[in-house]
Scaffold this motif. Sequence first.
Motif, mmCIF file in Angstrom:
data_model
loop_
_atom_site.group_PDB
_atom_site.id
_atom_site.type_symbol
_atom_site.label_atom_id
_atom_site.label_comp_id
_atom_site.label_asym_id
_atom_site.label_seq_id
_atom_site.Cartn_x
_atom_site.Cartn_y
_atom_site.Cartn_z
ATOM 1 N N LEU A 1 4.924 -6.623 13.709
ATOM 2 C CA LEU A 1 4.413 -5.560 12.858
ATOM 3 C C LEU A 1 3.986 -6.112 11.503
ATOM 4 O O LEU A 1 2.875 -5.854 11.057
ATOM 5 C CB LEU A 1 5.430 -4.433 12.692
ATOM 6 C CG LEU A 1 5.380 -3.424 13.830
ATOM 7 C CD1 LEU A 1 6.177 -3.884 15.016
ATOM 8 C CD2 LEU A 1 5.833 -2.074 13.371
ATOM 9 N N MET A 2 4.863 -6.871 10.850
ATOM 10 C CA MET A 2 4.501 -7.391 9.528
ATOM 11 C C MET A 2 5.461 -8.480 9.095
ATOM 12 O O MET A 2 6.583 -8.556 9.577
ATOM 13 C CB MET A 2 4.509 -6.278 8.487
ATOM 14 C CG MET A 2 5.842 -5.597 8.319
ATOM 15 S SD MET A 2 5.824 -4.201 7.164
ATOM 16 C CE MET A 2 4.704 -3.078 7.956
ATOM 17 N N ALA B 1 0.785 1.689 15.577
ATOM 18 C CA ALA B 1 0.108 1.586 14.276
ATOM 19 C C ALA B 1 0.634 2.637 13.299
ATOM 20 O O ALA B 1 0.753 2.356 12.096
ATOM 21 C CB ALA B 1 -1.400 1.717 14.449
ATOM 22 N N ASP B 2 0.962 3.828 13.784
ATOM 23 C CA ASP B 2 1.516 4.860 12.906
ATOM 24 C C ASP B 2 2.839 4.407 12.290
ATOM 25 O O ASP B 2 3.096 4.617 11.099
ATOM 26 C CB ASP B 2 1.721 6.175 13.662
ATOM 27 C CG ASP B 2 0.412 6.879 13.991
ATOM 28 O OD1 ASP B 2 -0.641 6.511 13.423
ATOM 29 O OD2 ASP B 2 0.443 7.797 14.838
ATOM 30 N N HIS C 1 2.016 1.803 9.590
ATOM 31 C CA HIS C 1 1.472 2.340 8.340
ATOM 32 C C HIS C 1 2.537 3.085 7.520
ATOM 33 O O HIS C 1 2.515 3.022 6.284
ATOM 34 C CB HIS C 1 0.249 3.217 8.617
ATOM 35 C CG HIS C 1 -0.932 2.399 9.040
ATOM 36 N ND1 HIS C 1 -1.548 1.479 8.222
ATOM 37 C CD2 HIS C 1 -1.590 2.329 10.216
ATOM 38 C CE1 HIS C 1 -2.539 0.889 8.855
ATOM 39 N NE2 HIS C 1 -2.584 1.390 10.081
ATOM 40 N N GLN C 2 3.463 3.734 8.188
ATOM 41 C CA GLN C 2 4.557 4.369 7.447
ATOM 42 C C GLN C 2 5.449 3.315 6.788
ATOM 43 O O GLN C 2 5.860 3.471 5.635
ATOM 44 C CB GLN C 2 5.367 5.272 8.373
ATOM 45 C CG GLN C 2 4.613 6.533 8.754
ATOM 46 C CD GLN C 2 5.441 7.456 9.632
ATOM 47 O OE1 GLN C 2 6.577 7.769 9.314
ATOM 48 N NE2 GLN C 2 4.851 7.891 10.743
ATOM 49 N N LEU C 3 5.723 2.232 7.517
ATOM 50 C CA LEU C 3 6.495 1.128 6.933
ATOM 51 C C LEU C 3 5.740 0.490 5.775
ATOM 52 O O LEU C 3 6.315 0.186 4.730
ATOM 53 C CB LEU C 3 6.801 0.070 7.992
ATOM 54 C CG LEU C 3 7.888 0.400 9.002
ATOM 55 C CD1 LEU C 3 7.898 -0.621 10.127
ATOM 56 C CD2 LEU C 3 9.247 0.477 8.332
ATOM 57 N N ARG C 4 4.452 0.283 5.968
ATOM 58 C CA ARG C 4 3.611 -0.353 4.947
ATOM 59 C C ARG C 4 3.666 0.433 3.638
ATOM 60 O O ARG C 4 3.871 -0.136 2.563
ATOM 61 C CB ARG C 4 2.177 -0.447 5.472
ATOM 62 C CG ARG C 4 1.182 -1.068 4.542
ATOM 63 C CD ARG C 4 -0.189 -1.125 5.251
ATOM 64 N NE ARG C 4 -1.178 -1.713 4.406
ATOM 65 C CZ ARG C 4 -2.037 -1.023 3.649
ATOM 66 N NH1 ARG C 4 -2.019 0.288 3.648
ATOM 67 N NH2 ARG C 4 -2.912 -1.655 2.899
ATOM 68 N N LEU C 5 3.499 1.729 3.715
ATOM 69 C CA LEU C 5 3.513 2.566 2.519
ATOM 70 C C LEU C 5 4.892 2.550 1.857
ATOM 71 O O LEU C 5 5.017 2.414 0.635
ATOM 72 C CB LEU C 5 3.103 3.994 2.880
ATOM 73 C CG LEU C 5 3.077 4.995 1.732
ATOM 74 C CD1 LEU C 5 2.096 4.563 0.648
ATOM 75 C CD2 LEU C 5 2.706 6.374 2.257
ATOM 76 N N PHE D 1 -4.128 -3.312 10.836
ATOM 77 C CA PHE D 1 -3.163 -3.732 11.855
ATOM 78 C C PHE D 1 -3.557 -3.231 13.242
ATOM 79 O O PHE D 1 -3.900 -2.059 13.420
ATOM 80 C CB PHE D 1 -1.782 -3.181 11.489
ATOM 81 C CG PHE D 1 -0.754 -3.350 12.559
ATOM 82 C CD1 PHE D 1 -0.198 -4.589 12.826
ATOM 83 C CD2 PHE D 1 -0.333 -2.265 13.317
ATOM 84 C CE1 PHE D 1 0.751 -4.736 13.811
ATOM 85 C CE2 PHE D 1 0.622 -2.403 14.304
ATOM 86 C CZ PHE D 1 1.174 -3.645 14.552
ATOM 87 N N VAL D 2 -3.510 -4.142 14.234
ATOM 88 C CA VAL D 2 -3.724 -3.796 15.637
ATOM 89 C C VAL D 2 -2.544 -4.380 16.423
ATOM 90 O O VAL D 2 -2.360 -5.593 16.440
ATOM 91 C CB VAL D 2 -5.056 -4.376 16.179
ATOM 92 C CG1 VAL D 2 -5.203 -4.080 17.661
ATOM 93 C CG2 VAL D 2 -6.234 -3.857 15.383
#
Length: 195
Positions: free
Chosen positions: A50-51, A104-105, A108-112, A128-129
């Motif tokens: 994921l990241m 991906a959802d 993006h929640q983790l990213r924010l 992110f894919v």
Amino acid sequence: MLFSNSALNEYLIIALPYAEINGEVKEFKRDFFKRYGSFCGQNSCAHIRLMSFFQTEEREPRVIECVQNVLREIKAFEVFLSGFEFDSVSRSVYIDVVNKQSVADVYHQLRLSLFRQLVSLAFLNKHFVPKMHIGQDLSPLQFLHAVEDYQSKAYSNNFRLMRLHLLKRQAPYTVWENLAALPFARSENEMIGFC
């Protein structure tokens, strides 16, 4: 002063599939090695990355809490894998994730949430894919052979994503250690034992 002189660690958040899928991916990697020689990622376990990001050691509890808080709001879900895909820019071969948007959802929640905890967006890819790599950073010849051999190869499986794993490594950034397995919220069926 924003940070003290605390050690700077690299953190990695991944989704791990069932042992059965891990075994199948390891078999693909062994076959890949026999056919094309050594390659980047040949010894890693099956996972969806994921990241990754850098953060000071003193902020580690806040990072863990941040990830936990996000996952408490998301129910576990199935991840469906199907077929092999190729990325000619990074010369990578990977197993495709069918329901990309679900994963991906979460990303993006983790990213924010991590950005709010002072993790630089430079580390967090807004494009992110989700994918499960077999080989990456291949030589041009390895990549051409892999496309030829794997483009018509069939594969499908699925697993229930019930937790994410947070790993870390310290300078010189060689070995990952498992820091925490952080669960998603449980559905009603999981709470009463049907899943």
